[in-house]
Design a protein around this motif. Structure first.
Motif, PDB file in Angstrom:
ATOM      1  N   PHE A 169       0.761  -1.069  -0.039  1.00  0.00           N
ATOM      2  CA  PHE A 169      -0.049  -0.211  -0.150  1.00  0.00           C
ATOM      3  C   PHE A 169       0.929   1.091  -0.023  1.00  0.00           C
ATOM      4  N   LEU A 170       1.984   1.429   0.899  1.00  0.00           N
ATOM      5  CA  LEU A 170       2.978   2.536   0.787  1.00  0.00           C
ATOM      6  C   LEU A 170       3.547   2.630  -0.383  1.00  0.00           C
ATOM      7  N   PHE A 171       4.259   1.503  -0.903  1.00  0.00           N
ATOM      8  CA  PHE A 171       4.781   1.526  -2.115  1.00  0.00           C
ATOM      9  C   PHE A 171       3.924   1.945  -3.252  1.00  0.00           C
ATOM     10  N   ASN A 172       2.721   1.498  -3.416  1.00  0.00           N
ATOM     11  CA  ASN A 172       1.720   1.991  -4.530  1.00  0.00           C
ATOM     12  C   ASN A 172       1.468   3.245  -4.402  1.00  0.00           C
ATOM     13  N   THR A 173       1.089   3.839  -3.129  1.00  0.00           N
ATOM     14  CA  THR A 173       0.715   5.164  -2.865  1.00  0.00           C
ATOM     15  C   THR A 173       1.851   6.201  -3.434  1.00  0.00           C
ATOM     16  N   LEU A 174       3.145   5.852  -2.911  1.00  0.00           N
ATOM     17  CA  LEU A 174       4.413   6.643  -3.032  1.00  0.00           C
ATOM     18  C   LEU A 174       4.596   6.606  -4.539  1.00  0.00           C
ATOM     19  N   ASN A 175       4.377   5.546  -5.306  1.00  0.00           N
ATOM     20  CA  ASN A 175       4.504   5.512  -6.837  1.00  0.00           C
ATOM     21  C   ASN A 175       3.377   6.255  -7.532  1.00  0.00           C
ATOM     22  N   ALA A 176       2.330   6.250  -7.124  1.00  0.00           N
ATOM     23  CA  ALA A 176       1.189   7.092  -7.525  1.00  0.00           C
ATOM     24  C   ALA A 176       1.668   8.829  -7.234  1.00  0.00           C
ATOM     25  N   ILE A 177       2.073   9.054  -6.043  1.00  0.00           N
ATOM     26  CA  ILE A 177       2.316  10.553  -5.860  1.00  0.00           C
ATOM     27  C   ILE A 177       3.546  10.852  -6.774  1.00  0.00           C
ATOM     28  N   SER A 178       4.572  10.052  -6.980  1.00  0.00           N
ATOM     29  CA  SER A 178       5.718  10.429  -7.882  1.00  0.00           C
ATOM     30  C   SER A 178       4.997  10.458  -9.420  1.00  0.00           C
ATOM     31  N   THR A 179       4.235   9.452  -9.653  1.00  0.00           N
ATOM     32  CA  THR A 179       3.607   9.644 -11.123  1.00  0.00           C
ATOM     33  C   THR A 179       2.944  11.196 -11.288  1.00  0.00           C
ATOM     34  N   LEU A 180       2.297  11.492 -10.136  1.00  0.00           N
ATOM     35  CA  LEU A 180       1.403  12.646 -10.106  1.00  0.00           C
ATOM     36  C   LEU A 180       2.250  13.873 -10.428  1.00  0.00           C
ATOM     37  N   VAL A 181       3.378  13.937  -9.551  1.00  0.00           N
ATOM     38  CA  VAL A 181       4.385  14.971  -9.672  1.00  0.00           C
ATOM     39  C   VAL A 181       4.990  15.092 -11.114  1.00  0.00           C
ATOM     40  N   LEU A 182       5.274  13.705 -11.695  1.00  0.00           N
ATOM     41  CA  LEU A 182       6.045  13.871 -12.939  1.00  0.00           C
ATOM     42  C   LEU A 182       4.979  14.586 -13.914  1.00  0.00           C
ATOM     43  N   ILE A 183       3.674  14.190 -13.871  1.00  0.00           N
ATOM     44  CA  ILE A 183       2.621  14.897 -14.900  1.00  0.00           C
ATOM     45  C   ILE A 183       2.229  15.946 -14.322  1.00  0.00           C
ATOM     46  N   ASN A 184       2.877  16.835 -13.431  1.00  0.00           N
ATOM     47  CA  ASN A 184       2.324  17.994 -12.958  1.00  0.00           C
ATOM     48  C   ASN A 184       1.177  18.222 -12.426  1.00  0.00           C
ATOM     49  N   GLU A 185       0.355  17.208 -11.581  1.00  0.00           N
ATOM     50  CA  GLU A 185      -0.558  17.022 -10.952  1.00  0.00           C
ATOM     51  C   GLU A 185      -0.213  17.285  -9.534  1.00  0.00           C
ATOM     52  N   THR A 186       0.354  18.537  -9.317  1.00  0.00           N
ATOM     53  CA  THR A 186       0.850  18.803  -8.140  1.00  0.00           C
ATOM     54  C   THR A 186      -0.173  18.997  -6.941  1.00  0.00           C
ATOM     55  N   ASP A 187      -1.310  19.586  -7.316  1.00  0.00           N
ATOM     56  CA  ASP A 187      -2.356  19.663  -6.323  1.00  0.00           C
ATOM     57  C   ASP A 187      -2.841  18.471  -5.870  1.00  0.00           C
ATOM     58  N   THR A 188      -3.294  17.469  -6.846  1.00  0.00           N
ATOM     59  CA  THR A 188      -3.548  16.056  -6.398  1.00  0.00           C
ATOM     60  C   THR A 188      -2.732  15.334  -5.682  1.00  0.00           C
ATOM     61  N   ALA A 189      -1.367  15.626  -6.090  1.00  0.00           N
ATOM     62  CA  ALA A 189      -0.094  14.943  -5.289  1.00  0.00           C
ATOM     63  C   ALA A 189      -0.106  15.352  -3.908  1.00  0.00           C
ATOM     64  N   ASN A 190      -0.349  16.704  -3.745  1.00  0.00           N
ATOM     65  CA  ASN A 190      -0.242  17.400  -2.476  1.00  0.00           C
ATOM     66  C   ASN A 190      -1.427  16.629  -1.431  1.00  0.00           C
ATOM     67  N   LYS A 191      -2.421  16.811  -2.165  1.00  0.00           N
ATOM     68  CA  LYS A 191      -3.631  16.164  -1.551  1.00  0.00           C
ATOM     69  C   LYS A 191      -3.659  14.650  -1.044  1.00  0.00           C
ATOM     70  N   MET A 192      -2.809  13.855  -1.849  1.00  0.00           N
ATOM     71  CA  MET A 192      -2.348  12.536  -1.585  1.00  0.00           C
ATOM     72  C   MET A 192      -1.738  12.578  -0.292  1.00  0.00           C
ATOM     73  N   VAL A 193      -0.587  13.409  -0.357  1.00  0.00           N
ATOM     74  CA  VAL A 193       0.415  13.291   0.620  1.00  0.00           C
ATOM     75  C   VAL A 193      -0.243  13.581   1.938  1.00  0.00           C
ATOM     76  N   THR A 194      -1.153  14.661   1.760  1.00  0.00           N
ATOM     77  CA  THR A 194      -1.679  15.157   3.022  1.00  0.00           C
ATOM     78  C   THR A 194      -2.403  14.060   3.672  1.00  0.00           C
ATOM     79  N   ARG A 195      -3.208  13.359   2.735  1.00  0.00           N
ATOM     80  CA  ARG A 195      -4.229  12.272   3.352  1.00  0.00           C
ATOM     81  C   ARG A 195      -3.301  10.956   3.927  1.00  0.00           C
ATOM     82  N   LEU A 196      -2.095  10.571   3.279  1.00  0.00           N
ATOM     83  CA  LEU A 196      -1.274   9.699   3.470  1.00  0.00           C
ATOM     84  C   LEU A 196      -0.708   9.786   4.838  1.00  0.00           C
ATOM     85  N   SER A 197      -0.288  11.182   5.173  1.00  0.00           N
ATOM     86  CA  SER A 197       0.138  11.774   6.566  1.00  0.00           C
ATOM     87  C   SER A 197      -0.831  11.355   7.636  1.00  0.00           C
ATOM     88  N   ASP A 198      -1.862  12.028   7.307  1.00  0.00           N
ATOM     89  CA  ASP A 198      -3.036  11.809   8.028  1.00  0.00           C
ATOM     90  C   ASP A 198      -3.500  10.349   8.629  1.00  0.00           C
TER      91      ASP A 198
END
Length: 366
Positions: A169-198
């Motif tokens: 779950f952690l690996f997949n989530t981090l990979n998804a965040i990495s992909t979002l950053v690469l495609i410039n979906e920074t807002d979505t990546a930021n929300k995903m990091v926040t939810r993962l942190s919570d």
């Protein structure tokens, strides 16, 4: 009363005093059979007081010989009981002759200790009670230590089971965040990091020994599902069916997470078109019923148990945690969903949060 006897030193003085008071009362009741003067009450009171006084040193001597070999300890106890019995008998006879018989003096000094065998029996009884109570206290102390050690191991086991988050779950989530950053979906990546942190903060800071309100467990489940929703997008459908009044019910923290994780893995990720997950909570008498269902391919089930180990350690850990927390007062059953899929049903005792429980109790009393 429990606090009164909690201190072992205080316990000794209470039992010691009550024992000699009982000795005086029993002897007084026995003397009523014969005609006795009031002076005999003074004699009995002095006998009990002297007995109370001269047996105190025995306590401290017995404490020192407690760990001696049995034969040495028994020999010392017999000798001390005989010595104390002779002294007590002499004092008792002296009191009796001085007070009750107005200064009578026997010609033979052996008359002072003629009743030593009877007193020896009393001292042996006192010693037996002392060692019996001390042995019982030692057993209780060892039992308490054993229970404390068991509880510590029990807590460690629960924490281990609770904290076994799937690394995928952690690996997949981090990979998804990495992909979002690469495609410039920074807002979505930021929300995903926040939810993962919570979600990680919730999972790490909630004590697995304590139960949490269901609304907090649902909050954690929503955080987890929102993270997965970013990964699967339209392939993941989520539905909650929470009966009103169950939000304050107490449940083990993160008890739903491994069930949801299994549903994602076997019912959503394994299908091209994804799948749907439904989380249900309702009351049934004095029980709380929780259900996680999906519309995936399902699996063979016999008597509520999967035939294979396809569900991994998630269900095993969940069952072990429930058994540790509720003993036999729970149920975890797998059934087929209709028209397809799998249902995981959990039944636990319905326990409300303390504030809510007090409110309900107050209303019922009115």
């Amino acid at each position: 009363m429990y606090k009164l006897f909690e201190d072992r030193n205080r316990q000794f003085w209470i039992l010691h005093s009550l024992g000699w008071l009982g000795f005086a009362i029993v002897n007084y009741l026995g003397s009523l059979v014969q005609e006795t003067r009031d002076a005999y009450l003074i004699v009995l009171a002095l006998d009990a007081y002297v007995g109370w006084l001269i047996t105190i040193p025995l306590r401290y001597i017995y404490q020192r010989i407690w760990f001696w070999p049995p034969w040495r300890m028994i020999l010392i106890v017999l000798l001390l009981a005989l010595l104390i019995a002779a002294v007590w008998t002499s004092v008792r006879n002296f009191n009796y002759w001085e007070i009750y018989r107005h200064g009578y003096r026997p010609d033979d000094w052996l008359q002072y200790i003629k009743d030593t065998p009877v007193a020896f029996y009393v001292m042996l009884s006192w010693s037996g009670l002392y060692f019996g109570i001390k042995y019982y206290q030692t057993l209780q102390l060892e039992k308490q230590k054993s229970l404390t050690a068991t509880n510590k191991a029990h807590e460690a086991q629960l924490k281990m089971l609770r904290y076994q988050l799937n690394p995928h779950f952690l690996f997949n989530t981090l990979n998804a965040i990495s992909t979002l950053v690469l495609i410039n979906e920074t807002d979505t990546a930021n929300k995903m990091v926040t939810r993962l942190s919570d979600f990680l903060r919730y999972s790490l800071y909630k004590d697995p020994i304590n139960r949490v309100p269901l609304e907090q467990e649902l909050y954690a489940a929503k955080l987890y599902l929102e993270i997965e929703k970013v990964r699967f997008s339209e392939r993941l459908t989520i539905e909650f069916d929470i009966e009103q009044g169950t939000e304050r019910a107490l449940v083990p923290s993160l008890i739903l997470q491994p069930l949801i994780e299994n549903a994602i893995k076997y019912a959503v990720a394994s299908q091209v078109n994804g799948g749907a997950i439904t989380i249900t909570a309702k009351k049934f008498g004095h029980d709380l019923l929780l259900e996680v269902s999906d519309n995936g391919p399902g699996m063979p089930i016999t008597d509520g148990i999967p035939k294979s180990n396809a569900c991994g350690v998630g269900l095993v850990n969940t069952k072990e945690r429930l058994a540790a927390l509720y003993d036999n007062d729970f149920a975890l059953v797998l059934t087929h969903n209709e028209p397809r899929g799998l249902k995981v049903n959990i039944r636990i005792p319905l326990q409300l949060e303390q504030a809510e429980a007090n409110h309900v109790e107050g209303n019922s009393s009115r």
